[in-house]
Motif scaffolding. Structure first.
Motif, short mmCIF file in Angstrom:
data_model
loop_
_atom_site.label_atom_id
_atom_site.label_comp_id
_atom_site.label_asym_id
_atom_site.label_seq_id
_atom_site.Cartn_x
_atom_site.Cartn_y
_atom_site.Cartn_z
N GLY A 1 -12.24 4.99 -8.03
CA GLY A 1 -11.35 5.99 -7.46
C GLY A 1 -10.04 5.49 -6.90
N VAL A 2 -9.72 4.20 -7.13
CA VAL A 2 -8.48 3.65 -6.57
C VAL A 2 -7.46 3.37 -7.68
CG1 VAL A 2 -7.44 1.76 -5.25
CG2 VAL A 2 -9.70 2.65 -4.60
N LEU A 3 -6.30 3.99 -7.55
CA LEU A 3 -5.18 3.73 -8.46
C LEU A 3 -4.57 2.38 -8.09
CD1 LEU A 3 -3.09 4.65 -10.65
CD2 LEU A 3 -1.86 5.81 -8.81
N VAL A 4 -4.48 1.48 -9.07
CA VAL A 4 -3.97 0.12 -8.83
C VAL A 4 -2.65 -0.07 -9.56
CG1 VAL A 4 -4.35 -2.30 -9.50
CG2 VAL A 4 -6.17 -1.03 -8.34
N GLU A 5 -1.73 -0.75 -8.87
CA GLU A 5 -0.47 -1.16 -9.48
C GLU A 5 -0.42 -2.68 -9.48
OE1 GLU A 5 2.95 0.03 -7.21
OE2 GLU A 5 4.37 -0.56 -8.76
N LEU A 6 -0.15 -3.26 -10.62
CA LEU A 6 0.04 -4.71 -10.71
C LEU A 6 1.54 -4.97 -10.64
CD1 LEU A 6 -2.38 -5.23 -13.73
CD2 LEU A 6 -2.88 -5.75 -11.32
N ILE B 1 -3.11 0.93 -13.27
CA ILE B 1 -4.47 0.99 -13.80
C ILE B 1 -5.10 2.28 -13.28
CG2 ILE B 1 -6.75 -0.11 -13.85
CD1 ILE B 1 -4.85 -2.05 -14.99
N HIS B 2 -5.71 3.03 -14.17
CA HIS B 2 -6.30 4.33 -13.83
C HIS B 2 -7.44 4.20 -12.81
CE1 HIS B 2 -7.98 8.34 -14.43
NE2 HIS B 2 -6.83 8.63 -15.00
N PRO B 3 -7.52 5.13 -11.85
CA PRO B 3 -8.58 5.03 -10.83
C PRO B 3 -10.00 5.27 -11.36
CG PRO B 3 -7.25 7.01 -10.50
CD PRO B 3 -6.59 6.22 -11.59
N LYS B 4 -10.09 5.93 -12.51
CA LYS B 4 -11.39 6.39 -13.02
C LYS B 4 -12.45 5.27 -13.09
CE LYS B 4 -13.67 9.92 -14.94
NZ LYS B 4 -13.76 11.26 -14.37
N HIS C 1 -1.74 4.61 -3.85
CA HIS C 1 -2.20 3.45 -4.63
C HIS C 1 -2.08 2.17 -3.83
CE1 HIS C 1 2.21 3.48 -5.62
NE2 HIS C 1 2.08 2.16 -5.61
N ILE C 2 -2.74 1.12 -4.33
CA ILE C 2 -2.59 -0.21 -3.76
C ILE C 2 -1.99 -1.09 -4.85
CG2 ILE C 2 -4.96 -0.92 -4.34
CD1 ILE C 2 -4.82 -2.54 -1.62
N ALA C 3 -1.05 -1.94 -4.44
CA ALA C 3 -0.37 -2.80 -5.41
C ALA C 3 -0.70 -4.25 -5.14
CB ALA C 3 1.14 -2.58 -5.34
N VAL D 1 0.89 -1.16 0.00
CA VAL D 1 0.00 0.00 0.00
C VAL D 1 0.93 1.21 0.00
CG1 VAL D 1 -1.77 1.26 1.28
CG2 VAL D 1 -1.80 -1.24 1.25
N ALA D 2 0.65 2.19 -0.86
CA ALA D 2 1.58 3.30 -1.03
C ALA D 2 0.99 4.62 -0.56
CB ALA D 2 1.98 3.42 -2.50
N PHE D 3 1.84 5.38 0.14
CA PHE D 3 1.47 6.70 0.63
C PHE D 3 2.36 7.73 -0.05
CE2 PHE D 3 1.23 3.86 4.52
CZ PHE D 3 -0.11 3.54 4.35
#
Ligand code: CO
Length: 147
Positions: A124-129, A117-120, A78-80, A8-10
Motif C-alpha cells: 500500500g505504499v507508493l515509492v519514488e526512487l 513504484i506502484h503501491p499495489k 509517497h516515500i522517496a 516523505v511527501a504529503f
C-alpha cells in the motif's frame, strides 16, 4: 539498493496554506519550491536533517495528485528513497515483483531522475526512487530557494 530516505511527501490542496502551516506550526523553513509540469504538481521542500519533507499540490484536478485528493483527501502520498541509479534500482525492484508506475526514469525536481513504484505490490505504499542527476531545473515556484 536503497541508500536513505530522500523525502516523505504529503498531498495538499493549497500549497500556500500548507507552507504556512509547516512554517508556523513546525518551525521549518522552505528549502526549495518548483513546478514539475510533467508530474502535474507544484512542490515545496523543507529540509529535515539529511532528508526533506515534500508538499505536493496538483496543478489541476485531472492529474494523479488531483485524483488522489479527490479519492482520499490530504495526507501521506509517497516515500522517496535515494538510490545511486534509478534505472538499476527500478530493474531490481521489477525483477523482485514490483509494479512500476514509470517504465523508464523521468525528470524530478531539483535536477533529479526519478521513477515511481506502484503501491499495489508494496503493502500500500507508493515509492519514488530518486537519483541525483544534475538535470536542468524546471520552472521555479513563486518562491524559489528561499532558504
Ligand atoms: Co516526491
Amino acid at each position: 539498493m536503497l541508500e536513505r530516505i530522500d523525502h516523505v511527501a504529503f498531498a495538499v490542496a493549497d500549497i500556500e496554506v500548507a507552507i504556512q502551516h509547516y512554517t508556523t506550526v513546525w518551525g521549518l523553513s522552505l528549502a526549495h519550491r518548483e513546478v514539475v509540469t510533467e508530474q502535474g504538481v507544484e512542490e515545496a521542500m523543507f529540509r529535515l536533517g539529511e532528508s526533506y519533507l515534500q508538499l505536493v499540490a496538483p496543478l489541476s484536478p485531472d492529474t494523479p495528485v488531483g485524483r488522489f485528493l479527490e479519492r482520499r483527501g490530504e495526507g501521506l502520498h509517497h516515500i522517496a528513497y535515494r538510490v545511486a541509479s534509478v534505472s538499476e534500482a527500478l530493474a531490481e525492484a521489477v525483477a523482485a515483483g514490483q509494479r512500476p508506475v514509470d517504465v523508464t526514469p523521468r525528470r524530478g525536481s531539483r535536477g533529479t531522475l526519478v521513477a515511481f513504484i506502484h503501491p499495489k505490490a508494496n503493502h500500500g505504499v507508493l515509492v519514488e526512487l530518486v537519483q541525483d542527476a544534475g538535470l536542468p531545473p524546471g520552472q521555479p515556484g513563486a518562491t524559489q530557494e528561499a532558504g
